[in-house]
Enzyme design. Structure first.
Site, PDB file in Angstrom:
ATOM      1  N   LEU A   8       0.846  -1.192   0.000  1.00 50.56           N
ATOM      2  CA  LEU A   8       0.000   0.000   0.000  1.00 50.56           C
ATOM      3  C   LEU A   8       0.883   1.244   0.000  1.00 50.56           C
ATOM      4  O   LEU A   8       1.677   1.455   0.926  1.00 50.56           O
ATOM      5  CB  LEU A   8      -0.928  -0.007   1.212  1.00 50.56           C
ATOM      6  N   ARG A  15       1.433  15.135   6.195  1.00 50.22           N
ATOM      7  CA  ARG A  15       2.240  15.559   7.342  1.00 50.22           C
ATOM      8  C   ARG A  15       3.717  15.710   6.989  1.00 50.22           C
ATOM      9  O   ARG A  15       4.477  16.315   7.761  1.00 50.22           O
ATOM     10  CB  ARG A  15       2.069  14.566   8.500  1.00 50.22           C
ATOM     11  N   LYS A  22       5.257  10.698  -0.315  1.00 50.58           N
ATOM     12  CA  LYS A  22       5.850  10.230   0.936  1.00 50.58           C
ATOM     13  C   LYS A  22       6.750   9.023   0.745  1.00 50.58           C
ATOM     14  O   LYS A  22       7.859   8.963   1.298  1.00 50.58           O
ATOM     15  CB  LYS A  22       4.755   9.901   1.953  1.00 50.58           C
ATOM     16  N   GLN A  73      -5.522   3.535  -6.846  1.00 51.12           N
ATOM     17  CA  GLN A  73      -6.633   3.816  -5.938  1.00 51.12           C
ATOM     18  C   GLN A  73      -7.049   5.265  -6.174  1.00 51.12           C
ATOM     19  O   GLN A  73      -6.409   6.196  -5.711  1.00 51.12           O
ATOM     20  CB  GLN A  73      -6.210   3.598  -4.481  1.00 51.12           C
ATOM     21  N   GLY A  78      -9.277   4.492   2.569  1.00 46.15           N
ATOM     22  CA  GLY A  78      -8.853   3.576   3.617  1.00 46.15           C
ATOM     23  C   GLY A  78      -8.027   2.419   3.101  1.00 46.15           C
ATOM     24  O   GLY A  78      -7.985   2.120   1.910  1.00 46.15           O
ATOM     25  N   GLU A 151      -8.453   1.050  18.057  1.00 49.27           N
ATOM     26  CA  GLU A 151      -7.682   2.259  17.766  1.00 49.27           C
ATOM     27  C   GLU A 151      -7.505   3.080  19.046  1.00 49.27           C
ATOM     28  O   GLU A 151      -8.312   3.007  19.978  1.00 49.27           O
ATOM     29  CB  GLU A 151      -8.382   3.088  16.693  1.00 49.27           C
ATOM     30  N   ASN A 166      -0.664  -2.974  16.743  1.00 45.13           N
ATOM     31  CA  ASN A 166      -0.945  -3.543  15.422  1.00 45.13           C
ATOM     32  C   ASN A 166      -0.042  -2.897  14.383  1.00 45.13           C
ATOM     33  O   ASN A 166       0.022  -1.674  14.262  1.00 45.13           O
ATOM     34  CB  ASN A 166      -2.410  -3.276  15.062  1.00 45.13           C
ATOM     35  N   LYS A 348      41.881  12.211 -11.556  1.00 45.48           N
ATOM     36  CA  LYS A 348      40.723  11.759 -12.327  1.00 45.48           C
ATOM     37  C   LYS A 348      41.164  10.830 -13.448  1.00 45.48           C
ATOM     38  O   LYS A 348      42.084  11.152 -14.201  1.00 45.48           O
ATOM     39  CB  LYS A 348      39.982  12.958 -12.919  1.00 45.48           C
ATOM     40  N   ALA A 420      61.100  22.912 -12.225  1.00 49.80           N
ATOM     41  CA  ALA A 420      59.965  23.679 -11.712  1.00 49.80           C
ATOM     42  C   ALA A 420      59.605  24.809 -12.665  1.00 49.80           C
ATOM     43  O   ALA A 420      60.485  25.444 -13.266  1.00 49.80           O
ATOM     44  CB  ALA A 420      60.298  24.233 -10.337  1.00 49.80           C
TER      45      ALA A 420
END
Length: 453
Positions: A8, A15, A22, A73, A78, A151, A166, A348, A420
């Protein structure tokens, strides 16, 4: 047993206060949903169905390479309603496991035990939570059998002290889901069809409900906001750290350690604070990583020391090397044994042979450097002409003086020395000394022109 899994993942996640869905928020460097699907894949189900919201294009795109059946969905009515959307696509002879895309710490053993527990009825994962505030409680009868799930808002005074919660992770025969889930109504405060009400239906009809207790309540924690996301992240990181420490790794502070991939480490390695590992990292024995380092997809040989504030990515380092501080090793770099790369040196796509030293402020790109060569401070390989990258090939025991520019394509043969400040663009023969500088001029009194008075 033919197993089909329903995940799900249609919750809006309001929130989180984010435009990102999410389930795409990450812990340990992976989106939560991807982490859950990884556990599901280990169960080897016949099919995996992911229930998402109507506007789920971002989720599908992010996880396009996952072998799942996407179920939409359209309205979030729910968890029970979400499962109902997937049921028509599930074989009636299958066994179903339901879990959640925002439950990223769920463990494979708990899922396996849940599937087995639901063979003759329903299997449900529960946990003992020190602080169960806001969570549904498991109410049992005098014999210990589950009676119902209550609940938090509906708890009676004598149920307030129940610590067993649960998780919502549920398994059972598809036929049972098909028979009883459509009977569940939305006659509750939220006006939603709850999957947990299936437990009550099973009890009413004397269908066995077997519970599986998670070893840690955090295994089944759902993530609904950024505080819980951070809690899940630190829980995951502590578990990674604990596993490594039990395998022989020492850490200055396990709370300041981040693994966003996979680490294989030998014995007696040491990690200082704020080290970040990404991708696949392989470390030999007695590797030391200093503070504030980033290692991404690297292999490091035994006894190598990585000093503070060093970044290494997609590279291979040999044994007994010393790297940093403030060094950067970029992709496609291979360092042999006993190489020293000092502060503010960038490498690199280079192959560096044993015993090479580049102590300070150098850039080595698209190059091959032979054994025991020395690259002076400020030396660079000029590998890009504005259109094409070119290689610099340096033999064994070559000395490159400070502030030299090696203009590729270029070959410097073994034993040569570059004075150098030289700019070199032609092949240098064996054992040659090359000096390329403008004639130094002295202008008497000329310094006064740079002073105001």
């Amino acid at each position: 047993m033919k197993l089909e899994v329903i995940v799900l993942a249609a919750g809006q996640g309001t929130r989180m206060k984010s435009s990102t869905p999410k389930v795409l928020h990450s812990i340990g460097g992976k989106p939560m949903l991807q982490r859950v699907l990884g556990k599901v894949r280990d169960l080897a189900p016949q099919r995996t169905h992911v229930v998402v919201a109507q506007n789920s294009a971002e989720v599908k795109t992010a996880l396009h390479d996952c072998d799942v059946n996407w179920v939409v969905q359209s309205s979030q009515l729910g968890t029970g309603h979400a499962v109902l959307q997937a049921l028509p696509q599930i074989d009636v002879a299958s066994h179903i496991l339901v879990l959640y895309g925002d439950c990223p710490l769920v463990t494979l053993p708990s899922l396996k035990r849940c599937v087995l527990a639901g063979q003759d009825g329903l299997g449900l994962v529960t946990a003992i939570a020190p602080d169960p505030t806001g969570l549904g409680r498991i109410v049992r009868d005098a014999t210990g059998r589950i009676k119902k799930i209550v609940e938090h808002v509906d708890l009676t005074p004598d149920q307030q002290d129940i610590k067993e919660i649960n998780s919502g992770i549920l398994s059972g025969p598809a036929e049972l889901f098909r028979r009883y889930l459509p009977q569940i109504t939305d006659a509750n405060v939220q006006g939603e069809i709850y999957l947990t009400d299936l437990i009550g239906k099973a009890v009413e009809n004397e269908i066995p409900v077997a519970t599986v207790l998670a070893s840690d309540h955090r295994d089944v924690m759902g993530v609904n906001d950024r505080v819980q996301l951070a809690e899940a992240e630190r829980t995951l990181q502590w578990r990674y750290a604990e596993r490594l420490m039990r395998q022989g790794v020492s850490m200055a502070d396990p709370r300041r350690f981040d693994c966003r991939g996979q680490i294989e480490a030998g014995k007696d390695c040491y990690f200082d604070v704020n080290v970040v590992f990404e991708g696949n990292v392989h470390l030999g024995d007695k590797v030391t990583i200093g503070p504030n380092c980033l290692l991404r997809n690297v292999q490091i040989g035994s006894h190598t020391v990585i000093k503070e504030n060093t970044v290494i990515e997609n590279a291979e380092l040999g044994r007994n090397c010393a790297i940093g501080p403030f060094a950067r090793i970029r992709p496609e770099t291979v360092l042999a044994d006993n190489v020293y790369i000092g502060n503010f040196v960038e490498i690199k796509k280079a192959t560096i042979a044993a015993g090479v030293k580049a102590g300070h402020l150098a850039y080595i790109g698209d190059a091959e450097i032979g054994e025991e060569s020395n690259i002076g401070a400020g030396a660079i390989t000029c590998n890009f002409d504005g259109k094409t990258k070119h290689r610099t090939i340096i033999g064994d025991r070559v000395f490159v003086g400070s502030n030299s520019s090696l203009i590729a394509p270029l070959i410097i043969k073994s034993g040569a020395a570059i004075a150098a400040g030289s700019s070199i663009n032609r092949t240098v023969a064996h054992n040659e000394l090359v000096i390329e500088r403008s004639k130094q001029r002295h202008i008497e009194g000329g310094g006064s022109r740079f002073r105001k008075s």
